[in-house]
Enzyme design. Structure first.
Site, short mmCIF file in Angstrom:
data_model
loop_
_atom_site.label_atom_id
_atom_site.label_comp_id
_atom_site.label_asym_id
_atom_site.label_seq_id
_atom_site.Cartn_x
_atom_site.Cartn_y
_atom_site.Cartn_z
CG ASN A 37 -2.19 0.70 1.06
OD1 ASN A 37 -2.49 1.17 -0.03
ND2 ASN A 37 -2.98 0.79 2.13
CG HIS A 122 -11.99 -3.11 9.93
ND1 HIS A 122 -10.88 -2.33 10.00
CD2 HIS A 122 -11.55 -4.37 9.70
CE1 HIS A 122 -9.80 -3.08 9.82
NE2 HIS A 122 -10.19 -4.32 9.63
NE ARG A 147 -9.57 -2.07 13.17
CZ ARG A 147 -8.70 -1.33 12.46
NH1 ARG A 147 -7.44 -1.71 12.38
NH2 ARG A 147 -9.10 -0.26 11.83
CE1 TYR A 159 -5.38 2.31 10.51
CE2 TYR A 159 -6.01 1.80 12.76
CZ TYR A 159 -5.76 1.41 11.46
OH TYR A 159 -5.92 0.10 11.13
CG ASP A 216 -4.58 -1.51 14.70
OD1 ASP A 216 -3.50 -1.26 15.30
OD2 ASP A 216 -4.64 -1.83 13.50
CG HIS A 218 -2.39 2.03 13.11
ND1 HIS A 218 -1.81 2.79 12.14
CD2 HIS A 218 -2.86 0.93 12.48
CE1 HIS A 218 -1.94 2.18 10.97
NE2 HIS A 218 -2.57 1.06 11.16
CD GLU A 242 -3.69 -4.83 14.46
OE1 GLU A 242 -4.93 -4.92 14.54
OE2 GLU A 242 -3.08 -4.69 13.39
CD GLU A 268 -1.09 -3.43 10.50
OE1 GLU A 268 -2.14 -4.00 10.81
OE2 GLU A 268 -1.04 -2.23 10.16
NE ARG A 289 -3.41 -7.80 13.07
CZ ARG A 289 -4.24 -7.75 12.03
NH1 ARG A 289 -4.68 -8.86 11.48
NH2 ARG A 289 -4.61 -6.60 11.52
CG HIS A 318 -2.54 -7.08 7.74
ND1 HIS A 318 -1.76 -6.35 6.87
CD2 HIS A 318 -3.35 -6.20 8.35
CE1 HIS A 318 -2.09 -5.07 6.97
NE2 HIS A 318 -3.04 -4.94 7.86
CG ASP A 322 -3.73 -2.46 2.60
OD1 ASP A 322 -4.63 -2.06 3.36
OD2 ASP A 322 -2.64 -2.88 3.00
CD GLU A 345 -7.47 -6.57 9.21
OE1 GLU A 345 -6.28 -6.97 9.22
OE2 GLU A 345 -7.77 -5.36 9.22
CD1 TRP A 408 -1.56 7.64 10.04
CD2 TRP A 408 -1.19 5.63 9.13
NE1 TRP A 408 -2.74 7.21 9.53
CE2 TRP A 408 -2.55 5.96 8.95
CE3 TRP A 408 -0.72 4.40 8.65
CZ2 TRP A 408 -3.46 5.12 8.31
CZ3 TRP A 408 -1.60 3.56 8.01
CH2 TRP A 408 -2.97 3.92 7.84
C1 GCO Z 1 -5.17 -3.32 10.03
C2 GCO Z 1 -4.22 -2.30 9.58
C3 GCO Z 1 -4.54 -1.56 8.34
C4 GCO Z 1 -3.27 -0.86 7.88
C5 GCO Z 1 -3.22 -0.82 6.40
C6 GCO Z 1 -1.96 -0.21 5.88
O1 GCO Z 1 -5.07 -3.71 11.18
O2 GCO Z 1 -5.95 -3.73 9.21
O3 GCO Z 1 -3.70 -1.55 10.63
O4 GCO Z 1 -5.62 -0.69 8.48
O5 GCO Z 1 -3.18 0.41 8.40
O6 GCO Z 1 -3.37 -2.11 5.94
O7 GCO Z 1 -1.85 -0.40 4.53
MG MG Z 2 -3.46 -3.02 12.21
#
Ligand code: GCO
Ligand code: MG
Length: 408
Positions: A37, A122, A147, A159, A216, A218, A242, A268, A289, A318, A322, A345, A408
């Site tokens: 991505n 999600h 989630r 996010y 998450d 993040h 996560e 991930e 993940r 994951h 994407d 997921e 991020w």
């Molecule tokens: C998740 C992820 C995604 C990522 C994304 C980045 O847990 O699914 O955190 O949301 O941010 O896949 O490309």
């Molecule tokens: Mg994630």
């Protein structure tokens, strides 16, 4: 028999995907997902400029040997671009092998260990009412796990929260077509830590104890902030927390573990088993993940998950949008076959994507099944793919309220 041609297909049915097509001398076609991505064209170039010529004439059945040839042979190890490229080749070769065997891939991985794969959806909302609507919607669709991401008072778009309202499907896509540079978001960990435990408390109150709740972080907390947070939310019995801390710092997880029994998931952004070495052998996590697409494909993921199994650690592969339907299919076959499956997921792809990638997955009451077509069970329609031109897109950049760049 040998590999006769290797083609790289870049398409953008609403979002970008990079797909590898491997064709054998007797016309069997295998597909692999190489989508990274926001950096898609680097992997496309790695495949077409460097790997394609190395693959022509090779025996398509020698999957392990091809994996080692590409990994060790490059000398330059690991990294998301290299490992996504190797993953695409590996998936395509497994697709070919299973098609030649006339079996769905999971049969070659040992057969089904379960009837279906539990998935999580999600759910997000800018405030609690919107979040609660989203959770209700997913429960009505049969999901047993969600989630949960929500807006934080005082912060704007953050996010994981849908910017299009409390939609139930297709409602969150992190990569944005924002011209020549990423869009920016604002973050404040203190406000997040003050707000989030109350959200989990409200969810438990409204939805009871059955619902599996995931969250998450993040990569945004420091180790001590994450330890405190994981401890504070213990009463709400999360399925997992996560990416509490930045992924590259394996020993940060020791601190969180010392203070809390909230289950932890990470990986991930990882791309090899070595990223997990400390985490697995010291039992610092509960869920792996990795994406099949970003961790070297089916060959590498099977080894990683078998290694994790020895330590009582389970899978949580994951599966955001994407990951293309091909990468998702690879995950579902692994999920069905391995013993230490945890959860998968699932972010359904949009209609345009499903027009380009014809899938055979089925969804039933919160569980997915990869289907029983020979191979991975996904075929790419090249004509449809050709109608969606690549469009540059970026994941956002995150800044603290004082302007400092943050994770991020
Ligand atoms: C998740 C992820 C995604 C990522 C994304 C980045 O847990 O699914 O955190 O949301 O941010 O896949 O490309
Ligand atoms: Mg994630």
């Amino acid at each position: 028999m040998s590999i006769a041609s290797v083609d790289v297909i870049v398409t953008s049915p609403g979002r970008n995907f990079v797909t590898l097509k491997v064709t054998t001398s007797d016309g069997v076609v295998g597909w692999g997902d190489a989508t990274l991505n926001g950096r898609e064209l680097s992997v496309a170039s790695y495949l077409s400029d460097h790997l394609a010529s190395m693959l022509i004439g090779r025996d398509e059945d020698r999957i392990e040997d091809t994996w080692q040839y590409l990994y060790r042979g490059a000398y330059w190890r690991r990294g998301p671009v290299t490992m996504a490229a190797i993953a695409a080749v590996d998936m395509a070769l497994w697709d070919i092998k299973a098609k030649k065997a006339g079996m769905p891939l999971y049969q070659l991985l040992g057969g089904a260990s379960r009837d279906g794969v539990r998935v999580y959806a999600h759910a997000s909302g800018t405030d609690f009412a919107a979040l609660s609507n989203a959770i209700t919607g997913y429960r009505e669709l049969g999901f047993t796990a969600v989630r949960v991401q929500t807006g934080v008072p005082g912060l704007g778009q953050i996010y994981g929260v849908s910017s299009t309202g409390p939609g139930v499907r297709y409602d969150y896509e992190p990569a944005k077509r924002s011209g020549d540079r990423p869009s920016e978001e604002t973050w404040d960990t203190r406000q997040y830590l003050n707000h989030m435990p109350g959200v989990f408390a409200q969810i438990r109150e409204e939805f009871g104890t059955d619902l599996r709740i995931l969250h998450d972080g993040h990569h945004r907390m420091t180790p001590i902030e994450a330890a405190r947070f994981a401890k504070d939310i213990e009463p709400y019995d999360l399925f997992w927390l996560e990416d509490a801390t930045p992924g590259e710092d394996q020993t940060a997880l020791r601190l969180i573990r010392q203070h809390s029994t909230t289950p932890l998931a990470i990986g991930e952004v990882f791309n090899t088993v070595y990223d997990y070495q400390t985490l697995i052998t010291e039992r610092l996590i509960d869920y792996v993940r990795s994406a099949v697409t970003h961790t070297g494909g089916i060959t590498a993921m099977k080894k990683l998950l078998d290694f994790a199994a020895i330590y009582g650690i389970r899978s949580g592969i994951h599966g955001p949008t994407d990951i293309s339907p091909i990468g998702m299919a690879a995950a579902l076959h692994l999920d069905l076959a391995i013993h230490n499956f945890g959860i998968q997921e699932y972010m359904p792809h949009n209609e345009q994507t499903l027009e380009v990638f014809q899938t055979s997955f089925t969804f039933d009451k919160g569980f997915l099944h990869p289907g029983d077509q020979p191979g991975l069970g996904v075929e790419l329609d090249e004509e449809a793919a050709g109608t969606f031109e690549y469009a540059k897109a970026y994941l956002p950049v995150n800044r603290l309220l004082d302007g400092t760049v943050h994770d991020w």
